[in-house]
Design an enzyme around this catalytic site. Structure first.
Site, short mmCIF file in Angstrom:
data_model
loop_
_atom_site.label_atom_id
_atom_site.label_comp_id
_atom_site.label_asym_id
_atom_site.label_seq_id
_atom_site.Cartn_x
_atom_site.Cartn_y
_atom_site.Cartn_z
CD GLU A 131 -1.21 -6.34 5.09
OE1 GLU A 131 -1.46 -5.21 5.56
OE2 GLU A 131 -0.85 -6.54 3.92
CG HIS B 60 -3.49 -3.53 3.06
ND1 HIS B 60 -2.56 -3.13 3.99
CD2 HIS B 60 -4.04 -2.38 2.57
CE1 HIS B 60 -2.54 -1.80 4.06
NE2 HIS B 60 -3.43 -1.32 3.21
CB CYS C 293 -0.97 -0.03 1.18
SG CYS C 293 -2.33 1.16 1.03
#
Length: 530
Positions: free
Chosen positions: A509, A507, A381
């Protein structure tokens, strides 16, 4: 019929209610049950989206774009299910809904009160499957501790809910503390007794106690706790400290947590299939190699601000039979001491998401250090935007290149506010949020890692790569290898002639799992090891 398991906490916060709830979810799924999870947070904010990460930790984003508490990240990683807007309810959402109904006349002139209106709203948010024939277990965690003023409407709602559907269909697990006093060399049960007594005062009786402790709890202490708390001693379970959070389901399996829950809910309890989870934990405990990854950010004083990023690095390491040692680097310190000083000896660099100008120059210096020294790099990001700014300044020679978020007057706004964001004035829930598709360039590193050209990732941002600078960036060697299907938004980049320099506007993750590492994190660790 849907069965409900409520998880509450007592004595002190931070005992691990979320991990306990998530571990139960993993153990029930391993037995073939369909599981869903919810977190009820007592704070008045609508969601954590506007909270300071240093105070509250990371904001976890679901596929449908809901900004939620970080515990939902634990839920998803443990039960491997994508949750949604129904999975995180706050006092703010409850009161907002009730007040809007009052404004629209839905209460027909009645006085709006905590009971029944607030508690009815909370009860309506307890998850119910749309298919009444589908067997499902809903695990619902209540934030805070018993005795908190703001938690009382939630606990009253649970009391009413149990009365409505029957105690055999809605049980309660209470997570509490059994401290060890070194002066007297004994475990103390009084905090647990007092916490349960507070629950009982509210009309609630826990069915299972999960006791957080640093030392094993002997049988006589379990019997004492059970007698004073009206809980069978075989339902007084210990939860000792674990080296890794992913061990907790296995530890709780030895304590028969799932068996106790199934017994209380009058459900069969088949043998679990924990083969893959056990193998993952073994890889975690016995790595063959080690590597060092620096996380360069502005919220490094609270590691929970980057919780999913840190966990995803561990997942990537597990997939490579390795251990990752994270070096937390404050980007403001990089500005003072230089990237070479603070990043010397690392095998990889990761710049995560974030907002605001503080520490940005230190991140740019770190991205430059990674690019020039061929150190594997992953930008997430803001980390992708940083890599674009650095490249524009130091390769294209535009010394004032910047994002309009940090320098509105720049003559080279390589990062700019998304057009649809320019009329937005409210802060909460107004970014580009949730899952969006992305098309990857064939032959690129990301395409090889994902194994496909069409992917979906979750987002949380207002700014994007300025399309006016695409041709210049590509011509200088920055490959824009991922784009939205309509070609409007740059979603992913990589650098030519670099072992691993990948960045994404998304994102990733949020979608990594301990036994299914995300491709970009797996690739970063692999490159770092090499």
């Amino acid at each position: 019929m849907i069965k409900y398991v409520f998880v509450t906490g007592g004595v002190v916060s931070g005992l691990g209610k979320g991990i306990t709830a998530a571990s139960l979810g993993r153990l029930l799924k391993a037995r073939g049950y369909k599981v869903t999870m919810q977190k009820f947070d007592p704070y008045i904010n609508i969601d954590p989206g506007t909270m300071n990460p240093i105070q509250h930790g990371e904001v976890f984003v679901t596929d449908d774009g809901t900004e939620t508490d970080l515990d939902l990240g634990h839920y998803e990683r443990f039960i491997d299910e994508s949750l949604d807007h129904r999975s995180n309810i706050t006092s703010g959402k409850v009161y907002w809904s009730v007040l809007n109904k009052e404004r629209h006349g839905e209460y027909e002139g009645h006085t709006v009160q905590v009971i029944p209106h607030i508690t009815n709203e909370i009860k309506s948010d307890f998850y119910r499957s749309e298919d009444p024939s589908e067997d499902r277990i809903a695990i619902i965690e209540v934030g805070g501790t018993v005795g908190d003023i703001e938690s009382q409407p939630f606990l009253e709602a649970i009391r009413q809910f149990q009365h409505d559907i029957g105690r055999e269909n809605a049980i309660m697990i209470h997570v509490t503390l059994v401290p060890y006093l070194h002066a007297s060399e004994e475990l103390k049960t009084k905090p647990t007794q007092m916490s349960v007594r507070e629950l009982q005062r509210l009309g609630l009786q826990p069915d299972i106690l999960v006791c957080r402790t640093e030392y094993p709890i002997p049988q006589d202490i379990r019997e004492k706790i059970g007698m004073f708390c009206n809980v069978p001693s075989n339902h007084v379970l210990q939860n000792t400290n674990a080296e890794f959070i992913y061990e907790v389901p296995l530890l709780m399996e030895r304590e028969h947590l799932a068996q106790s829950v199934c017994e209380c809910l009058h459900l069969p309890c088949p043998e679990p299939d924990l083969t893959s989870w056990t193998a993952m934990v073994e890889n975690l405990r016995h790595p063959e190699k080690e590597t060092v990854i620096a996380i360069v950010g502005k919220y490094t004083q609270l590691h929970d601000a980057y919780l999913s990023v840190a966990e995803s690095l561990k997942h990537g390491a597990i997939a490579n039979n390795a251990k990752v040692n994270i070096r937390w680097v404050d980007s403001e310190e990089v500005e003072k001491e230089g990237a070479a000083t603070l990043l010397k000896g690392v095998n990889g660099i990761l710049i995560p998401g974030g907002f605001g100008q503080r520490g940005i120059e230190g991140m740019i210096m770190s991205a430059q250090y990674a690019r020039e020294n061929k150190i594997p790099y992953l930008g997430i990001c803001l980390g992708m935007q940083i890599s674009i700014i650095e490249f524009a300044r130091n390769v294209l020679g535009w010394k004032d290149a910047d994002s309009t978020e940090f320098k509105p007057e720049t003559t080279h706004p390589v990062i700019d506010l998304m057009p649809e964001q320019k009329t937005v004035t409210d802060l909460g829930g107004t970014m580009r949020l949730g899952a969006y598709p992305c098309e990857l360039r064939e032959g690129s590193k990301p395409e090889r890692l994902y194994g496909t050209t069409s992917i979906t990732e979750r987002h949380r941002h207002r700014y994007e790569v300025n399309n006016d600078y695409r041709e210049d960036l590509e011509a200088a060697g920055m490959m824009l290898v991922g784009q939205s299907p309509d070609g409007h938004i740059v979603e992913m980049i990589e650098l030519k002639e670099h072992p691993y320099f990948v960045a994404t506007q998304a994102h990733p993750e949020f979608k990594s799992r301990p036994n299914k590492a995300h491709p970009l994190f797996r690739g970063l660790i692999e490159a770092a090891l090499n």
